[in-house]
Scaffold this active site. Sequence first.
Site, PDB file in Angstrom:
ATOM      1  N   SER A 230     -78.804 -65.268  83.570  1.00  0.00           N
ATOM      2  CA  SER A 230     -79.003 -63.929  83.019  1.00  0.00           C
ATOM      3  C   SER A 230     -79.228 -64.049  81.530  1.00  0.00           C
ATOM      4  O   SER A 230     -78.657 -64.916  80.871  1.00  0.00           O
ATOM      5  CB  SER A 230     -77.750 -63.093  83.304  1.00  0.00           C
ATOM      6  OG  SER A 230     -77.660 -62.035  82.367  1.00  0.00           O
TER       7      SER A 230
ATOM      8  N   HIS B 246     -70.667 -56.214 112.624  1.00  0.00           N
ATOM      9  CA  HIS B 246     -70.461 -55.087 111.682  1.00  0.00           C
ATOM     10  C   HIS B 246     -70.011 -55.567 110.309  1.00  0.00           C
ATOM     11  O   HIS B 246     -69.260 -54.874 109.625  1.00  0.00           O
ATOM     12  CB  HIS B 246     -69.427 -54.087 112.220  1.00  0.00           C
ATOM     13  CG  HIS B 246     -69.595 -53.744 113.660  1.00  0.00           C
ATOM     14  ND1 HIS B 246     -70.445 -52.747 114.086  1.00  0.00           N
ATOM     15  CD2 HIS B 246     -69.058 -54.293 114.773  1.00  0.00           C
ATOM     16  CE1 HIS B 246     -70.396 -52.677 115.409  1.00  0.00           C
ATOM     17  NE2 HIS B 246     -69.576 -53.612 115.852  1.00  0.00           N
TER      18      HIS B 246
ATOM     19  N   GLU C  70     -83.421 -63.479  96.739  1.00  0.00           N
ATOM     20  CA  GLU C  70     -83.722 -62.050  96.551  1.00  0.00           C
ATOM     21  C   GLU C  70     -85.226 -61.795  96.566  1.00  0.00           C
ATOM     22  O   GLU C  70     -85.704 -60.812  97.143  1.00  0.00           O
ATOM     23  CB  GLU C  70     -83.107 -61.554  95.240  1.00  0.00           C
ATOM     24  CG  GLU C  70     -81.593 -61.467  95.325  1.00  0.00           C
ATOM     25  CD  GLU C  70     -80.922 -61.229  93.972  1.00  0.00           C
ATOM     26  OE1 GLU C  70     -81.623 -60.880  92.999  1.00  0.00           O
ATOM     27  OE2 GLU C  70     -79.693 -61.406  93.898  1.00  0.00           O
TER      28      GLU C  70
ATOM     29  N   LYS D 158     -73.535 -66.001  84.593  1.00  0.00           N
ATOM     30  CA  LYS D 158     -74.275 -65.713  85.826  1.00  0.00           C
ATOM     31  C   LYS D 158     -75.112 -66.882  86.323  1.00  0.00           C
ATOM     32  O   LYS D 158     -75.726 -67.603  85.545  1.00  0.00           O
ATOM     33  CB  LYS D 158     -75.219 -64.534  85.587  1.00  0.00           C
ATOM     34  CG  LYS D 158     -74.484 -63.253  85.367  1.00  0.00           C
ATOM     35  CD  LYS D 158     -74.165 -62.600  86.676  1.00  0.00           C
ATOM     36  CE  LYS D 158     -74.697 -61.197  86.631  1.00  0.00           C
ATOM     37  NZ  LYS D 158     -75.021 -60.690  87.892  1.00  0.00           N
TER      38      LYS D 158
END
Length: 458
Positions: A277, A156, A290, A283
């Site tokens: 970025s 979980h 992704e 970043k």
Amino acid sequence: MAQLWGGRFTKETDKQVYDFNASISFDKRLYRHDIEGSKAHVTMLASAGILTDDEAKKIIDGLESILNDVENGTLEITDKYEDIHSFVEANLIDMIGDTGKKLHTGRSRNDQVALDMKLYVRDEINEIDERLYELLRVIHHIMEANIHTYMPGFTHMQKAQPVTLAHHMGAYFEMFKRDRGRLSDIKKRMNTCPLGSCALAGTTYPLDRNLTASLLGFDGPTLNSMDSVSDRDYLIELLSALSTVMMHLSRICEEVIIWNSDEYRFIELDDAYSTGSSIMPQKKNPDIAELVRGKTGRVYGALISMLTLMKGIPLAYNKDMQEDKEMTFDAIDTVKNCLTLFAGMMATAKFNDRKMEQSAKNGFTNATDLADYLVVKGVPFRDAHGISGRLVLYCIDKGCALDDLSLEEFRKFSDVIGDDIYEAIAMTTCVEKRNTIGAPGSEVMKQVIKANREYLNL
Ligand code: ARG
């Protein structure tokens, strides 16, 4: 416009119809397999006495030079042809004259395209399998190096019990190993040769279908000509297996993305496999992970499209089936790319073992072991569970780990607790005592890693 079938027509095909119907823009990638199939067909035609040896030789030489010319760039596959089959046949006739017109004896584009796709898929399965193997090797090396790298195991998304990085990665080893098994099952099941089924009902020529099949490395010919030209089950199976590969990749990418976040910092992706970025200078994004996760959708899409494509097609060949190609090609390309990029990303990533171990300690992942300790001291499990739970609550209030409590504090909750408690709930003990097959304990982990090494032939 170059087509093979003008005879019974009195008008040119409408330009838009021609373009809509043509498949050359995407089936051109089948040129090698188309030529390979044609060579086997012609060899068989000569052996069956349907062509002379001279004719067969001329055709085979012609096919080989078309192959060479395409590969060295002197012959371009252009939109002038309807499909790859027309391209090869038209160029053969240009090159060797009338003998070239005999190539298509006892054959239809229906069995031809069924063959081309099978030959192509068989090769691509081998390619994908190699990439899966490479990924398994990367995972194997991570496992070997991290038998004692403790980390929280989650259920979980909550810290549950301590495991090791080797154990966690071992789960993915199993998944990708099953993926290879699925691909090899498909390859076995699809390995029958459709050539000689012709349009749908076989042919009156005395074709030796066993010979064609064995020349092309098939186990034998297909046994129903109508099924042969309209069977795309193996593509559905392939897309299903590829969807499962992507699902596995997507799951591990999801973990990498989480582990790469500031909140976790379990993993540090290599600069070569991260991106920045345009606005936020700090970043370093896990774009590859992704994208792999995102590309899973298009492979699932191909599977659903293919199932939908096939569901209403009456026997035998129907032009709908031409739609099988782009989605299959796209899915294969996508999976190959994702496997290679993902393997590279994992091979260069660094794991932060201190962070992982700290996280396991902070998460009360030894609360079950504390309960088990009490059971050994004679407390019934249900009571032990309650005592351990109350101790966790006490620690949450205090902002410390179970291991940080003094013996006096422990004994306030249960007087069976002695100073052997610290050893019993230490991270090392929690992991090392779990030595049933498949568990994270190093003894059993080493056996699994040994079995994996044998599986990989390392
Ligand atoms: N381009 C076609 C396909 O991919 C080849 C088979 C054409 N057969 C036909 N009867 N029109 O399905």
